[in-house]
Design an enzyme around this catalytic site. Structure first.
Site, mmCIF file in Angstrom:
data_model
loop_
_atom_site.group_PDB
_atom_site.id
_atom_site.type_symbol
_atom_site.label_atom_id
_atom_site.label_comp_id
_atom_site.label_asym_id
_atom_site.label_seq_id
_atom_site.Cartn_x
_atom_site.Cartn_y
_atom_site.Cartn_z
ATOM 1 N N ASP A 66 54.287 15.245 13.466
ATOM 2 C CA ASP A 66 53.981 16.511 12.808
ATOM 3 C C ASP A 66 54.914 16.662 11.608
ATOM 4 O O ASP A 66 55.947 15.974 11.517
ATOM 5 C CB ASP A 66 54.198 17.641 13.830
ATOM 6 C CG ASP A 66 54.037 19.018 13.232
ATOM 7 O OD1 ASP A 66 53.064 19.239 12.484
ATOM 8 O OD2 ASP A 66 54.897 19.878 13.499
ATOM 9 N N ASP A 68 55.529 20.229 9.603
ATOM 10 C CA ASP A 68 56.202 21.525 9.515
ATOM 11 C C ASP A 68 57.072 21.805 10.735
ATOM 12 O O ASP A 68 56.621 21.664 11.883
ATOM 13 C CB ASP A 68 55.170 22.638 9.354
ATOM 14 C CG ASP A 68 54.392 22.519 8.057
ATOM 15 O OD1 ASP A 68 54.614 23.335 7.160
ATOM 16 O OD2 ASP A 68 53.565 21.596 7.948
ATOM 17 N N ARG A 111 44.950 32.533 7.439
ATOM 18 C CA ARG A 111 46.125 32.481 6.567
ATOM 19 C C ARG A 111 45.774 31.950 5.179
ATOM 20 O O ARG A 111 46.237 32.480 4.164
ATOM 21 C CB ARG A 111 47.207 31.615 7.214
ATOM 22 C CG ARG A 111 47.897 32.276 8.397
ATOM 23 C CD ARG A 111 48.855 31.328 9.091
ATOM 24 N NE ARG A 111 48.129 30.289 9.806
ATOM 25 C CZ ARG A 111 48.679 29.159 10.259
ATOM 26 N NH1 ARG A 111 49.950 28.902 10.018
ATOM 27 N NH2 ARG A 111 47.955 28.279 10.921
#
Length: 274
Positions: A66, A68, A111
């Site tokens: 991943d 973030d 978002r």
């Protein structure tokens, strides 16, 4: 330690400090359930960095991670939202999604929709001003590459960020989502298919298929959308992770930086790329 584990019904077969420049205690058990071992260490010795494996630990041929809050210390969409003046609003949604309280795709689209009209130039500024690699990220990636591992960055974040991060840290391949841009501004939409939890697991499986069934794999992540690849990997590491991701992992980094993974894999510091 032996008394504490014995109190949990776990008997240590042997214990030894590994002598390669890091403080790593290796425990062997004649018979023990990995989940119970992790729970017992948590109960008596937390915070601790740990890896529990049924077989002999080896350097993986595949590393999938991943981005973030794992390979970088930030959530890119939260930092980008600050340039639109709505960081707190978006960060709240991000946190709930990473905790597994919201459907990932719906939360992502919500978002991104809130960023409609933001100048694309804000992404470059955000990269330069806000985004930093997590401690040990480049050493981990480059060291694994030195030892022959294929490295893949797979993120629910965006190629606008991930391509630059992947290049900086030494990843061979980058998989992520794409922000739609028109006339120099974000449209509030995504371009192309969604990279989500299922995508992360499928990328790991696809890469392993190319390497062969005997290949060992390593996956690192921190949130609920990383669980599927963490569970599918030979060594699934939760890095400073949310509870659900941490519970799914057989490797955990709660105290050190990402180089703790190298130590737990038995890679001597003299073999690290620094």
């Amino acid at each position: 330690m032996s008394e504490a584990l014995a109190g949990e019904g776990i008997r240590i077969g042997s214990a030894a400090m590994l002598d390669f420049g890091a403080d790593v205690l290796q425990l062997s058990f004649a018979e023990a359930n990995p989940a119970r071992v992790l729970a017992a260490i948590d109960k008596h010795f937390s915070p601790a960095d740990m890896l529990v494996s049924r077989g002999e630990i080896a350097i993986p041929q595949l590393f999938v991670s991943d981005m973030d809050s794992t390979m970088i210390g930030q959530e890119c969409i939260d930092e980008l939202a600050d340039y639109a003046g709505i960081k707190s609003q978006i960060a709240e949604i991000t946190e709930r999604a990473m905790q597994g309280e919201l459907d990932f795709e719906s939360a992502l689209r919500e978002r991104v929709g809130l960023l409609e009209g933001l100048e694309e130039e804000a992404i470059s500024r955000c990269l330069d001003e806000r985004i930093e690699a997590s401690p040990g990220a480049k050493v981990l990636t480059e060291t694994l590459r030195k030892h022959g591992a294929r490295t893949v960055l797979v993120t629910g974040g965006f190629h606008h960020f991930a391509d630059a991060v992947g290049k900086q840290l030494g990843f061979d391949r980058v998989v992520g989502n794409r922000l739609d841009v028109a006339a120099g501004k974000l449209t509030g939409k995504l371009a192309g298919p969604i990279t989500d939890s299922a995508t992360k697991a499928s990328v790991l499986a696809e890469e392993l298929e190319q390497l062969g069934s005997s290949a060992h794999s390593l996956a690192t992540g921190d949130g609920a959308n990383d669980i599927s690849m963490i569970e599918a990997a030979t060594y699934g590491f939760a890095y400073r992770a949310k509870p659900k991701a941490r519970d799914a992992a057989n490797g955990r980094v709660d105290r050190g930086d990402l180089t703790s993974i190298l130590s737990l894999l038995g890679v001597p510091k003299t073999d690290w790329v620094t």
